[in-house]
Design a protein around this motif. Sequence first.
Motif, mmCIF file in Angstrom:
data_model
loop_
_atom_site.group_PDB
_atom_site.id
_atom_site.type_symbol
_atom_site.label_atom_id
_atom_site.label_comp_id
_atom_site.label_asym_id
_atom_site.label_seq_id
_atom_site.Cartn_x
_atom_site.Cartn_y
_atom_site.Cartn_z
ATOM 1 N N ALA A 104 0.830 -1.166 -0.035
ATOM 2 C CA ALA A 104 0.093 -0.005 0.088
ATOM 3 C C ALA A 104 0.927 1.153 -0.021
ATOM 4 O O ALA A 104 1.977 1.321 0.479
ATOM 5 C CB ALA A 104 -0.915 -0.069 1.241
ATOM 6 N N VAL A 105 0.407 2.378 -0.697
ATOM 7 C CA VAL A 105 0.954 3.399 -0.565
ATOM 8 C C VAL A 105 0.967 4.608 0.405
ATOM 9 O O VAL A 105 1.689 5.220 0.828
ATOM 10 C CB VAL A 105 0.736 4.379 -2.120
ATOM 11 N N ILE A 106 -0.449 4.368 0.831
ATOM 12 C CA ILE A 106 -1.041 5.181 2.052
ATOM 13 C C ILE A 106 -2.007 4.100 2.819
ATOM 14 O O ILE A 106 -2.194 2.975 2.479
ATOM 15 C CB ILE A 106 -1.851 6.357 1.543
ATOM 16 N N GLY A 107 -2.155 4.629 3.996
ATOM 17 C CA GLY A 107 -2.775 4.027 4.956
ATOM 18 C C GLY A 107 -2.506 2.713 5.456
ATOM 19 O O GLY A 107 -1.330 2.337 5.581
ATOM 20 N N LYS A 108 -3.401 1.918 6.046
ATOM 21 C CA LYS A 108 -3.236 0.460 6.353
ATOM 22 C C LYS A 108 -2.511 -0.397 5.261
ATOM 23 O O LYS A 108 -2.937 -0.391 4.422
ATOM 24 C CB LYS A 108 -4.538 -0.212 6.942
ATOM 25 N N GLY A 109 -1.429 -0.816 6.087
ATOM 26 C CA GLY A 109 -0.676 -1.826 4.996
ATOM 27 C C GLY A 109 0.565 -1.042 4.402
ATOM 28 O O GLY A 109 1.427 -1.766 3.765
ATOM 29 N N SER A 110 0.677 -0.031 4.578
ATOM 30 C CA SER A 110 1.775 0.801 3.876
ATOM 31 C C SER A 110 3.189 0.784 4.750
ATOM 32 O O SER A 110 4.238 1.078 3.992
ATOM 33 C CB SER A 110 1.548 2.388 3.839
ATOM 34 N N ASP A 111 3.008 0.571 6.077
ATOM 35 C CA ASP A 111 4.444 0.163 6.765
ATOM 36 C C ASP A 111 4.645 -1.263 7.040
ATOM 37 O O ASP A 111 5.017 -1.688 7.966
ATOM 38 C CB ASP A 111 4.038 0.831 8.049
ATOM 39 N N VAL A 112 4.923 -2.096 5.673
ATOM 40 C CA VAL A 112 5.193 -3.346 5.704
ATOM 41 C C VAL A 112 6.834 -3.483 6.213
ATOM 42 O O VAL A 112 7.475 -2.234 6.104
ATOM 43 C CB VAL A 112 4.976 -4.223 4.550
ATOM 44 N N ALA A 113 7.250 -4.538 6.276
ATOM 45 C CA ALA A 113 8.799 -4.617 6.583
ATOM 46 C C ALA A 113 9.687 -3.860 5.454
ATOM 47 O O ALA A 113 9.271 -3.934 4.333
ATOM 48 C CB ALA A 113 8.973 -6.046 6.857
ATOM 49 N N LEU A 114 10.815 -3.399 5.859
ATOM 50 C CA LEU A 114 11.681 -2.921 5.214
ATOM 51 C C LEU A 114 11.957 -3.516 3.892
ATOM 52 O O LEU A 114 11.850 -3.018 2.582
ATOM 53 C CB LEU A 114 12.737 -2.123 5.836
ATOM 54 N N PRO A 115 12.577 -4.749 3.801
ATOM 55 C CA PRO A 115 12.918 -5.513 2.655
ATOM 56 C C PRO A 115 11.810 -5.580 1.538
ATOM 57 O O PRO A 115 12.156 -5.672 0.511
ATOM 58 C CB PRO A 115 13.027 -7.020 3.252
ATOM 59 N N LYS A 116 10.387 -5.783 1.935
ATOM 60 C CA LYS A 116 9.414 -5.809 0.972
ATOM 61 C C LYS A 116 9.130 -4.595 0.341
ATOM 62 O O LYS A 116 8.866 -4.271 -0.942
ATOM 63 C CB LYS A 116 8.119 -6.365 1.605
#
Length: 435
Positions: A104-116
């Motif tokens: 995701a670019v914004i909102g929920k799911g935009s802060d996934v792990a750095l490698p991804k």
Amino acid sequence: MERTYIEEVFKKAGKEVEIGGFVHEIRDQSKIKFILIRDVTGIIQCIVEPEQKDLFKEIVKIPRESVLRIKGQVKSSKQAPGGIEILVKSYEMLSKADSPLPIAVIGKGSDVALPKRLDYRWLNLRKPENLLIFKIWTFMEKAMREWWDKNRYIQIYSPKFMPSPSESGAELFSVDYFGKKAYLAQSPQFYKQMAMAAGFEKIFEIGPVFRANPSHTVRHDTEFTMIDMEVSFVNSHEDVMKVEEEWIAYFISRIKEEYGEEIKKVFGVDIIIPKIPFPKLTMEETQKMLRKEGYNGSYDDLNADGEDLLFEIIKKKFNHEFIFVTEYPWSARPFYHMKKEGKKDITKSFDLIWKGTEVTTGAQREHRYDILKEQAKDKKINLKLIEDYLNFFRFGCPPHGGFAISPTRFLMLLLGIKNVREVTFLPRDTERLTP
């Protein structure tokens, strides 16, 4: 109709405009449809009313992050962000995004792990706060150049294929060069000193460097940008430190002027313009101070824990974020650093530590050919490998010194970001060669 950047739309109430950008968000309400469009200058709310029947049905089916061209009427609205919105009259799909997005670019799911996030870096960079990082970097270099221009610096571009190491031989990438072995430059060190021998007097370079460093820390990359400076006719490393602190204070003050409020809003960081002169401690003084607090690292250098502890001490003692640690032992420095007069084991060198992280290594260089040659021998360096470098000093060279900083490390600390990869356009480390 000519495209209007979104930041300019806010000045055009009552006019028709054409904008282009990514679909940032769509809000599907029964009586009105909202579509937020994002370009490099900002985000604006566009609306579609029920009277536009076909458009009213179509607009909510557009996948997020698709690229649209929109024509419409600019309207004042107290409810709209910024007090302005666009009543959509028509749109054109320039590029439809696949759905669902891998991140995701914004909102929920935009802060996934750095490698991804790094796997899909081009999507991750669409986040407005990531775009802001590179706007700040661009302005930072502009401010640096202002200072260089005022102070008569000359820009150089040194080669990145080298016949011999410029730093530690343990961190070299070797490549086949038409049947001969070449190395990717770890630093423009030899060539910026050549510029001093050529009479350029004050130079800077911004360019890539390569380190085959197996470190897996938040501050290390294998390829990164380096900003180097070198100046002639210095009396000691004190002159070099004076140059650096004036330069840093200037460009930080300019960043605060241009982006201080936005940095505070987005990153929650107050930009502090450092007072000149920066505090200074010799390595001997630093070691005594740290060991009173329980530090047990090496005596000739500082590890990450030592730098963190030093920052806490300096903050209390000097109320300053920067500290120059000077006079490093000869055992911890390269052969081209000048030794202190009357001291065989101390160099006229320094590190600059900011917020507990080393951002600079610098020194007065040894410009005297015979002494430089002896120092290279003392470090067990094969003189044949550095013959061209040594020749720079055979025909006259003014006393000189310089330093280098990594802008990514600097930005990481400036913005309070935890990993240097977050401020690198496309990071390269021990495990990453893509995208």
